[in-house]
Write a protein that holds these residues in place. Structure first.
Motif, PDB file in Angstrom:
ATOM      1  N   GLU A  53      61.629  32.015  18.169  1.00 23.61           N
ATOM      2  CA  GLU A  53      62.352  32.429  19.378  1.00 23.61           C
ATOM      3  C   GLU A  53      61.385  32.616  20.552  1.00 23.61           C
ATOM      4  O   GLU A  53      61.683  32.225  21.678  1.00 23.61           O
ATOM      5  N   GLU A  54      60.239  33.209  20.282  1.00 26.64           N
ATOM      6  CA  GLU A  54      59.238  33.399  21.337  1.00 26.64           C
ATOM      7  C   GLU A  54      58.642  32.067  21.779  1.00 26.64           C
ATOM      8  O   GLU A  54      58.369  31.856  22.956  1.00 26.64           O
ATOM      9  N   TYR A  55      58.451  31.153  20.848  1.00 26.83           N
ATOM     10  CA  TYR A  55      57.919  29.834  21.184  1.00 26.83           C
ATOM     11  C   TYR A  55      58.864  29.100  22.133  1.00 26.83           C
ATOM     12  O   TYR A  55      58.425  28.442  23.085  1.00 26.83           O
ATOM     13  N   LEU A  56      60.153  29.240  21.918  1.00 24.80           N
ATOM     14  CA  LEU A  56      61.136  28.560  22.762  1.00 24.80           C
ATOM     15  C   LEU A  56      61.200  29.127  24.181  1.00 24.80           C
ATOM     16  O   LEU A  56      61.791  28.509  25.056  1.00 24.80           O
TER      17      LEU A  56
ATOM     18  N   MET B  59      51.445  36.004  19.385  1.00 26.28           N
ATOM     19  CA  MET B  59      51.111  37.359  19.844  1.00 26.28           C
ATOM     20  C   MET B  59      52.389  38.170  20.056  1.00 26.28           C
ATOM     21  O   MET B  59      52.500  39.300  19.570  1.00 26.28           O
ATOM     22  N   ARG B  60      53.345  37.602  20.801  1.00 27.08           N
ATOM     23  CA  ARG B  60      54.573  38.329  21.131  1.00 27.08           C
ATOM     24  C   ARG B  60      55.430  38.623  19.894  1.00 27.08           C
ATOM     25  O   ARG B  60      56.152  39.607  19.853  1.00 27.08           O
ATOM     26  N   ALA B  61      55.332  37.746  18.895  1.00 27.20           N
ATOM     27  CA  ALA B  61      56.135  37.929  17.688  1.00 27.20           C
ATOM     28  C   ALA B  61      55.597  39.071  16.824  1.00 27.20           C
ATOM     29  O   ALA B  61      56.319  39.585  15.974  1.00 27.20           O
ATOM     30  N   GLY B  62      54.340  39.448  17.041  1.00 27.41           N
ATOM     31  CA  GLY B  62      53.799  40.584  16.302  1.00 27.41           C
ATOM     32  C   GLY B  62      52.755  40.246  15.258  1.00 27.41           C
ATOM     33  O   GLY B  62      52.397  41.095  14.449  1.00 27.41           O
ATOM     34  N   TYR B  63      52.250  39.026  15.275  1.00 25.38           N
ATOM     35  CA  TYR B  63      51.172  38.681  14.352  1.00 25.38           C
ATOM     36  C   TYR B  63      49.882  39.367  14.803  1.00 25.38           C
ATOM     37  O   TYR B  63      49.731  39.740  15.964  1.00 25.38           O
ATOM     38  N   SER B  64      48.943  39.493  13.903  1.00 20.41           N
ATOM     39  CA  SER B  64      47.661  40.136  14.194  1.00 20.41           C
ATOM     40  C   SER B  64      46.919  39.348  15.275  1.00 20.41           C
ATOM     41  O   SER B  64      46.738  38.133  15.137  1.00 20.41           O
ATOM     42  N   PRO B  65      46.482  40.027  16.340  1.00 21.86           N
ATOM     43  CA  PRO B  65      45.769  39.325  17.416  1.00 21.86           C
ATOM     44  C   PRO B  65      44.508  38.599  16.937  1.00 21.86           C
ATOM     45  O   PRO B  65      44.130  37.584  17.512  1.00 21.86           O
TER      46      PRO B  65
ATOM     47  N   ASP C 128      59.696  24.271   7.976  1.00 24.58           N
ATOM     48  CA  ASP C 128      60.857  25.126   8.240  1.00 24.58           C
ATOM     49  C   ASP C 128      60.861  25.600   9.692  1.00 24.58           C
ATOM     50  O   ASP C 128      61.913  25.669  10.330  1.00 24.58           O
ATOM     51  N   VAL C 129      59.676  25.922  10.207  1.00 20.24           N
ATOM     52  CA  VAL C 129      59.552  26.334  11.606  1.00 20.24           C
ATOM     53  C   VAL C 129      59.919  25.158  12.512  1.00 20.24           C
ATOM     54  O   VAL C 129      60.677  25.308  13.473  1.00 20.24           O
ATOM     55  N   GLN C 130      59.395  23.983  12.195  1.00 19.61           N
ATOM     56  CA  GLN C 130      59.706  22.793  12.991  1.00 19.61           C
ATOM     57  C   GLN C 130      61.200  22.509  12.998  1.00 19.61           C
ATOM     58  O   GLN C 130      61.775  22.184  14.041  1.00 19.61           O
ATOM     59  N   ALA C 131      61.833  22.637  11.839  1.00 21.24           N
ATOM     60  CA  ALA C 131      63.273  22.375  11.744  1.00 21.24           C
ATOM     61  C   ALA C 131      64.059  23.396  12.562  1.00 21.24           C
ATOM     62  O   ALA C 131      65.004  23.029  13.281  1.00 21.24           O
ATOM     63  N   TYR C 132      63.688  24.665  12.468  1.00 21.92           N
ATOM     64  CA  TYR C 132      64.381  25.717  13.212  1.00 21.92           C
ATOM     65  C   TYR C 132      64.282  25.452  14.716  1.00 21.92           C
ATOM     66  O   TYR C 132      65.285  25.510  15.431  1.00 21.92           O
ATOM     67  N   ILE C 133      63.080  25.127  15.172  1.00 17.15           N
ATOM     68  CA  ILE C 133      62.870  24.851  16.604  1.00 17.15           C
ATOM     69  C   ILE C 133      63.669  23.621  17.032  1.00 17.15           C
ATOM     70  O   ILE C 133      64.307  23.614  18.088  1.00 17.15           O
ATOM     71  N   ALA C 134      63.671  22.585  16.208  1.00 19.80           N
ATOM     72  CA  ALA C 134      64.412  21.359  16.545  1.00 19.80           C
ATOM     73  C   ALA C 134      65.908  21.623  16.651  1.00 19.80           C
ATOM     74  O   ALA C 134      66.571  21.112  17.564  1.00 19.80           O
ATOM     75  N   VAL C 135      66.444  22.416  15.740  1.00 23.59           N
ATOM     76  CA  VAL C 135      67.881  22.735  15.776  1.00 23.59           C
ATOM     77  C   VAL C 135      68.204  23.516  17.040  1.00 23.59           C
ATOM     78  O   VAL C 135      69.195  23.234  17.732  1.00 23.59           O
ATOM     79  N   ARG C 136      67.378  24.499  17.364  1.00 26.76           N
ATOM     80  CA  ARG C 136      67.615  25.297  18.576  1.00 26.76           C
ATOM     81  C   ARG C 136      67.509  24.432  19.834  1.00 26.76           C
ATOM     82  O   ARG C 136      68.304  24.570  20.755  1.00 26.76           O
TER      83      ARG C 136
END
Length: 180
Positions: free
Chosen positions: A12-15, A25-31, A46-54
């Protein structure tokens, strides 16, 4: 395999801005690990597919399609100012909105002077060369490299190069007619 909450938040943040590092960073992963983590996430099927669908859902909702984009680029590439502006710099009567697609800005400045008044018109057009370059890339015309070498004689004659350029221009015009 479904995404976990953190991965979905990353998507969601990538989009938002298509910046994988910032999204991590915004999603909360370790800096400390954002650089490597963003690269891993972007390779995750799975991430690629989710982004493509969105992206597909957004494109449908907004009416974004390859044909529509090509049509707009073609309008800019093949725009002729004399089709919409008369000799005095005024927009012609009855010009369709579609015909003004290549006009980026139209300003009118009126001045009242002691000796009378004046009207200044400024028309800024979209970048025609950039639009032509985009169409040429789409058509694969920029993938072809022309090599001219010199030894004792010219490897490719000037006439051959000119004929090749004319042929490419003819093909672009034919393809553009099919796009517009």
């Amino acid at each position: 395999m479904a995404l976990n909450d953190l991965q979905e938040r990353f998507c969601e943040e990538y989009l938002v801005d298509y910046n994988a590092y910032q999204a991590t960073m915004r999603a909360g992963y370790s800096p400390k690990n954002c650089t490597s983590q963003s690269a891993r996430l972007m390779k995750n099927p799975d991430v690629q597919a989710y982004i493509a669908v969105r992206q597909a859902k957004t494109s449908r909702r907004l009416g974004i399609a390859q044909e529509r984009i090509l049509n707009e680029v073609a309008k800019v590439a093949f725009f002729n100012i004399t089709d919409v502006v008369d000799e005095d710099g005024k927009l012609k009567e009855g010009v369709a909105r579609e015909d003004t697609a290549a006009i980026a800005c139209f300003k009118i400045k009126s001045s009242n002077l002691k000796n009378g008044s004046s009207v200044e018109r400024e028309i800024k057009l979209a970048d025609k060369l950039a639009a032509l370059e985009l169409l040429m890339k789409y058509l694969g015309m920029l993938d072809k490299k022309v090599e001219i070498g010199f030894k004792n004689e010219l490897a490719v004659s000037v006439m051959d190069a000119l004929n090749s350029a004319k042929e490419m221009a003819r093909k672009l015009e034919e393809r553009a007619k099919g796009v517009v």
